[in-house]
Design a protein around this motif. Sequence first.
Motif, PDB file in Angstrom:
ATOM      1  N   GLU A  54     -24.599  -5.261   0.888  1.00 23.94           N
ATOM      2  CA  GLU A  54     -23.209  -4.907   0.619  1.00 23.94           C
ATOM      3  C   GLU A  54     -22.456  -5.944  -0.211  1.00 23.94           C
ATOM      4  O   GLU A  54     -21.354  -5.699  -0.652  1.00 23.94           O
ATOM      5  CB  GLU A  54     -22.473  -4.666   1.938  1.00 23.94           C
ATOM      6  CG  GLU A  54     -22.940  -3.436   2.677  1.00 23.94           C
ATOM      7  CD  GLU A  54     -24.167  -3.685   3.550  1.00 23.94           C
ATOM      8  OE1 GLU A  54     -24.815  -2.696   3.906  1.00 23.94           O
ATOM      9  OE2 GLU A  54     -24.477  -4.836   3.864  1.00 23.94           O
ATOM     10  N   GLN A  85     -15.083  -4.410   1.734  1.00 23.96           N
ATOM     11  CA  GLN A  85     -13.881  -3.783   1.177  1.00 23.96           C
ATOM     12  C   GLN A  85     -13.213  -4.649   0.116  1.00 23.96           C
ATOM     13  O   GLN A  85     -12.540  -4.124  -0.773  1.00 23.96           O
ATOM     14  CB  GLN A  85     -12.876  -3.502   2.298  1.00 23.96           C
ATOM     15  CG  GLN A  85     -13.414  -2.602   3.387  1.00 23.96           C
ATOM     16  CD  GLN A  85     -13.688  -1.198   2.889  1.00 23.96           C
ATOM     17  OE1 GLN A  85     -12.893  -0.631   2.152  1.00 23.96           O
ATOM     18  NE2 GLN A  85     -14.810  -0.630   3.272  1.00 23.96           N
ATOM     19  N   GLY A 110     -19.237  -3.750  -1.574  1.00 19.70           N
ATOM     20  CA  GLY A 110     -18.987  -2.339  -1.310  1.00 19.70           C
ATOM     21  C   GLY A 110     -20.039  -1.751  -0.419  1.00 19.70           C
ATOM     22  O   GLY A 110     -20.556  -2.399   0.487  1.00 19.70           O
ATOM     23  N   ALA A 111     -20.384  -0.506  -0.693  1.00 26.25           N
ATOM     24  CA  ALA A 111     -21.455   0.200   0.008  1.00 26.25           C
ATOM     25  C   ALA A 111     -22.611   0.295  -0.976  1.00 26.25           C
ATOM     26  O   ALA A 111     -22.862   1.328  -1.570  1.00 26.25           O
ATOM     27  CB  ALA A 111     -20.980   1.573   0.448  1.00 26.25           C
ATOM     28  N   ARG A 150     -14.510  -7.002   5.237  1.00 25.61           N
ATOM     29  CA  ARG A 150     -15.388  -5.855   5.445  1.00 25.61           C
ATOM     30  C   ARG A 150     -14.738  -4.815   6.340  1.00 25.61           C
ATOM     31  O   ARG A 150     -13.679  -5.059   6.917  1.00 25.61           O
ATOM     32  CB  ARG A 150     -16.729  -6.296   6.017  1.00 25.61           C
ATOM     33  CG  ARG A 150     -16.646  -6.852   7.409  1.00 25.61           C
ATOM     34  CD  ARG A 150     -17.987  -7.347   7.863  1.00 25.61           C
ATOM     35  NE  ARG A 150     -18.013  -7.417   9.321  1.00 25.61           N
ATOM     36  CZ  ARG A 150     -19.084  -7.479  10.034  1.00 25.61           C
ATOM     37  NH1 ARG A 150     -20.247  -7.493   9.461  1.00 25.61           N
ATOM     38  NH2 ARG A 150     -19.019  -7.543  11.340  1.00 25.61           N
ATOM     39  N   THR A 151     -15.372  -3.678   6.447  1.00 26.29           N
ATOM     40  CA  THR A 151     -14.874  -2.600   7.291  1.00 26.29           C
ATOM     41  C   THR A 151     -14.640  -3.135   8.699  1.00 26.29           C
ATOM     42  O   THR A 151     -15.508  -3.821   9.251  1.00 26.29           O
ATOM     43  CB  THR A 151     -15.893  -1.447   7.319  1.00 26.29           C
ATOM     44  OG1 THR A 151     -16.104  -0.995   5.984  1.00 26.29           O
ATOM     45  CG2 THR A 151     -15.408  -0.295   8.190  1.00 26.29           C
ATOM     46  N   LYS A 165     -21.866  -3.576   7.474  1.00 29.08           N
ATOM     47  CA  LYS A 165     -20.631  -2.807   7.262  1.00 29.08           C
ATOM     48  C   LYS A 165     -20.275  -2.908   5.787  1.00 29.08           C
ATOM     49  O   LYS A 165     -20.622  -3.881   5.118  1.00 29.08           O
ATOM     50  CB  LYS A 165     -19.466  -3.368   8.087  1.00 29.08           C
ATOM     51  CG  LYS A 165     -19.660  -3.315   9.578  1.00 29.08           C
ATOM     52  CD  LYS A 165     -19.363  -1.934  10.086  1.00 29.08           C
ATOM     53  CE  LYS A 165     -19.458  -1.921  11.609  1.00 29.08           C
ATOM     54  NZ  LYS A 165     -19.199  -0.630  12.162  1.00 29.08           N
ATOM     55  N   ASP A 166     -19.555  -1.938   5.269  1.00 26.90           N
ATOM     56  CA  ASP A 166     -19.164  -1.961   3.865  1.00 26.90           C
ATOM     57  C   ASP A 166     -18.196  -3.106   3.584  1.00 26.90           C
ATOM     58  O   ASP A 166     -17.295  -3.378   4.374  1.00 26.90           O
ATOM     59  CB  ASP A 166     -18.485  -0.654   3.468  1.00 26.90           C
ATOM     60  CG  ASP A 166     -19.430   0.531   3.529  1.00 26.90           C
ATOM     61  OD1 ASP A 166     -20.656   0.322   3.663  1.00 26.90           O
ATOM     62  OD2 ASP A 166     -18.935   1.662   3.432  1.00 26.90           O
ATOM     63  N   GLY A 211     -25.146   3.362  -4.601  1.00 25.12           N
ATOM     64  CA  GLY A 211     -24.029   3.045  -3.737  1.00 25.12           C
ATOM     65  C   GLY A 211     -22.748   2.907  -4.531  1.00 25.12           C
ATOM     66  O   GLY A 211     -22.703   3.180  -5.728  1.00 25.12           O
TER      67      GLY A 211
END
Length: 85
Positions: free
Chosen positions: A26, A50, A20-21, A66-67, A47-48, A2
């Motif tokens: 995450e 950020q 992150g991803a 997060r996203t 969700k990823d 990832g």
Amino acid sequence: GGSVLSMDWSPSGQYLLAGGAIGTNELVMYYWDGTTLTATNQTAFGKDVQSVRWNKAFSNYVAVGRTPSSGNEVKVYQFLPYNGT
């Protein structure tokens, strides 16, 4: 595997928080003993992540962005110290 999108060291320098991803987790916290990073906590967000940032005044708290999804893009988490074992 990832992608790490954000990292931040704790105020003490003993922990590294990565977001992150990163597969299914995450958000990953690592303990640094001066030689080795050891994963101590992992959180799946769905969700990823950020952005991650330690609270410099209250060092057991981190803010995570997060996203965008349903209005809960920013969360604050408390992590308990790891004893290194």
